[in-house]
Design a protein around this motif. Structure first.
Motif, PDB file in Angstrom:
ATOM      1  N   ARG A 162      -0.664  -6.493  12.158  1.00 13.88           N
ATOM      2  CA  ARG A 162      -2.068  -6.225  12.450  1.00 13.88           C
ATOM      3  C   ARG A 162      -2.398  -4.750  12.204  1.00 13.88           C
ATOM      4  O   ARG A 162      -3.451  -4.423  11.636  1.00 13.88           O
ATOM      5  CB  ARG A 162      -2.386  -6.603  13.896  1.00 13.88           C
ATOM      6  N   ARG A 163      -1.513  -3.851  12.624  1.00 20.78           N
ATOM      7  CA  ARG A 163      -1.758  -2.418  12.415  1.00 20.78           C
ATOM      8  C   ARG A 163      -1.765  -2.083  10.933  1.00 20.78           C
ATOM      9  O   ARG A 163      -2.639  -1.317  10.462  1.00 20.78           O
ATOM     10  CB  ARG A 163      -0.695  -1.597  13.144  1.00 20.78           C
ATOM     11  N   ARG A 164      -0.812  -2.646  10.182  1.00 20.51           N
ATOM     12  CA  ARG A 164      -0.762  -2.362   8.749  1.00 20.51           C
ATOM     13  C   ARG A 164      -2.002  -2.890   8.047  1.00 20.51           C
ATOM     14  O   ARG A 164      -2.548  -2.241   7.142  1.00 20.51           O
ATOM     15  CB  ARG A 164       0.497  -2.990   8.131  1.00 20.51           C
ATOM     16  N   ALA A 165      -2.442  -4.075   8.449  1.00 17.96           N
ATOM     17  CA  ALA A 165      -3.630  -4.659   7.823  1.00 17.96           C
ATOM     18  C   ALA A 165      -4.866  -3.817   8.123  1.00 17.96           C
ATOM     19  O   ALA A 165      -5.695  -3.570   7.223  1.00 17.96           O
ATOM     20  CB  ALA A 165      -3.819  -6.091   8.320  1.00 17.96           C
ATOM     21  N   GLU A 166      -5.014  -3.362   9.357  1.00 18.81           N
ATOM     22  CA  GLU A 166      -6.154  -2.516   9.712  1.00 18.81           C
ATOM     23  C   GLU A 166      -6.109  -1.203   8.939  1.00 18.81           C
ATOM     24  O   GLU A 166      -7.125  -0.737   8.416  1.00 18.81           O
ATOM     25  CB  GLU A 166      -6.164  -2.249  11.222  1.00 18.81           C
ATOM     26  N   ASP A 167      -4.927  -0.597   8.869  1.00 19.62           N
ATOM     27  CA  ASP A 167      -4.786   0.673   8.156  1.00 19.62           C
ATOM     28  C   ASP A 167      -5.115   0.522   6.672  1.00 19.62           C
ATOM     29  O   ASP A 167      -5.608   1.455   6.035  1.00 19.62           O
ATOM     30  CB  ASP A 167      -3.358   1.216   8.300  1.00 19.62           C
ATOM     31  N   ALA A 168      -4.851  -0.681   6.126  1.00 15.49           N
ATOM     32  CA  ALA A 168      -5.111  -0.932   4.708  1.00 15.49           C
ATOM     33  C   ALA A 168      -6.541  -1.404   4.463  1.00 15.49           C
ATOM     34  O   ALA A 168      -6.929  -1.639   3.317  1.00 15.49           O
ATOM     35  CB  ALA A 168      -4.129  -1.973   4.179  1.00 15.49           C
ATOM     36  N   GLY A 169      -7.307  -1.568   5.528  1.00 20.92           N
ATOM     37  CA  GLY A 169      -8.693  -1.979   5.378  1.00 20.92           C
ATOM     38  C   GLY A 169      -8.896  -3.458   5.172  1.00 20.92           C
ATOM     39  O   GLY A 169      -9.966  -3.896   4.733  1.00 20.92           O
TER      40      GLY A 169
END
Length: 253
Positions: free
Chosen positions: A81-88
């Motif tokens: 979830r954090r990686r997806a948010e950081d990647a937009g």
């Protein structure tokens, strides 16, 4: 039931950080698979079984697809979830905590254009039952991406490490286990469940064989990646790869 897919969202260009090394070759194959899908509704819908922290889910979502990741690990899904948010692409990634061997409990009866089963078949207790559940999620015209360990490579790796007794033991165990999970058994499972294998690539043909010091030479890492890519479909190189990647399609008709 997992959250409703967000395929209605417009596809926005994203700065994509693509996997590298062995993962880079797999990414190339997945990218080609996504390009080959005929998706009438716009964004492709992808299921990543045991996708963990999103090594492939995030770049796939950055390509415009909607990705559902089912994984047993709460921590891995938190990282996803954090990686997806950081990647937009947080709204394009659905993280679902659940057991791949009980997909119906996690995602109901949903089907997908592309289903990933990378390494997961080697981690389940009942391979045949897990494969039925996973393959059943592939829509007509859709594809299944399977990454599986190559039992043959284990024999070679032990011999190259100088442990000849262990290599011999591994060879005898391999020949005795007719049902050992590997490319042959995956091909048979695909055929039994209405999927046609369209492509097969060796992953990690030379990486385990090249001395680490050799990679310090200028251009060596790039040459190794090209060597891996160019040899991935050719026997006997593909047959001794550490892992094998198979792409199978469910006929549209």
């Amino acid at each position: 039931m997992f959250p409703a897919a967000t395929s209605v969202l417009p596809v926005q260009p994203q700065t994509r950080r693509e996997p590298v090394g062995r993962q880079g070759l797999i990414w190339q194959l997945l990218s080609g698979a996504l390009d080959s899908l005929a998706v009438a509704s716009g964004a492709a819908e992808v299921l990543d079984c045991g996708g963990g922290s999103g090594t492939f889910a995030v770049p796939i979502a950055q390509s415009g697809a909607v990705v559902t990741v089912v994984d047993i690990s709460v921590d891995a899904l938190g990282t996803l979830r954090r990686r997806a948010e950081d990647a937009g692409v947080g709204k394009r990634v659905n993280a679902v905590q659940g057991d791949v061997e009980a997909l119906a409990d996690a995602i109901g009866s949903a089907t997908f254009d592309l289903v990933l089963a990378h390494g997961i078949l080697g981690a389940v207790e009942d391979v045949a039952a897990a494969f039925v559940a996973i393959a059943g999620r592939v829509r007509p015209g859709g594809q299944l991406s399977v990454l599986v360990e190559n039992p043959v490579a284990g024999v070679l790796a032990r011999a190259m490490a100088g442990d000849l007794a262990a290599a011999l033991q591994e060879l005898h165990a391999l020949t005795a286990r007719q049902s050992a999970l590997g490319p042959d058994s995956v091909r048979a499972l695909c055929e039994d469940h209405g999927l046609r294998v369209e492509a097969e690539h060796g992953i990690g043909v030379f990486g385990e064989l090249v001395p680490g010091r050799a990679l310090d030479a200028p251009g060596a890492r790039e040459a190794l990646e090209q060597l891996e890519s160019d040899s991935a479909t050719h026997a006997p190189f593909r047959d001794i790869a550490a892992r094998v990647h198979l792409l199978a399609r469910r006929p549209a008709g």
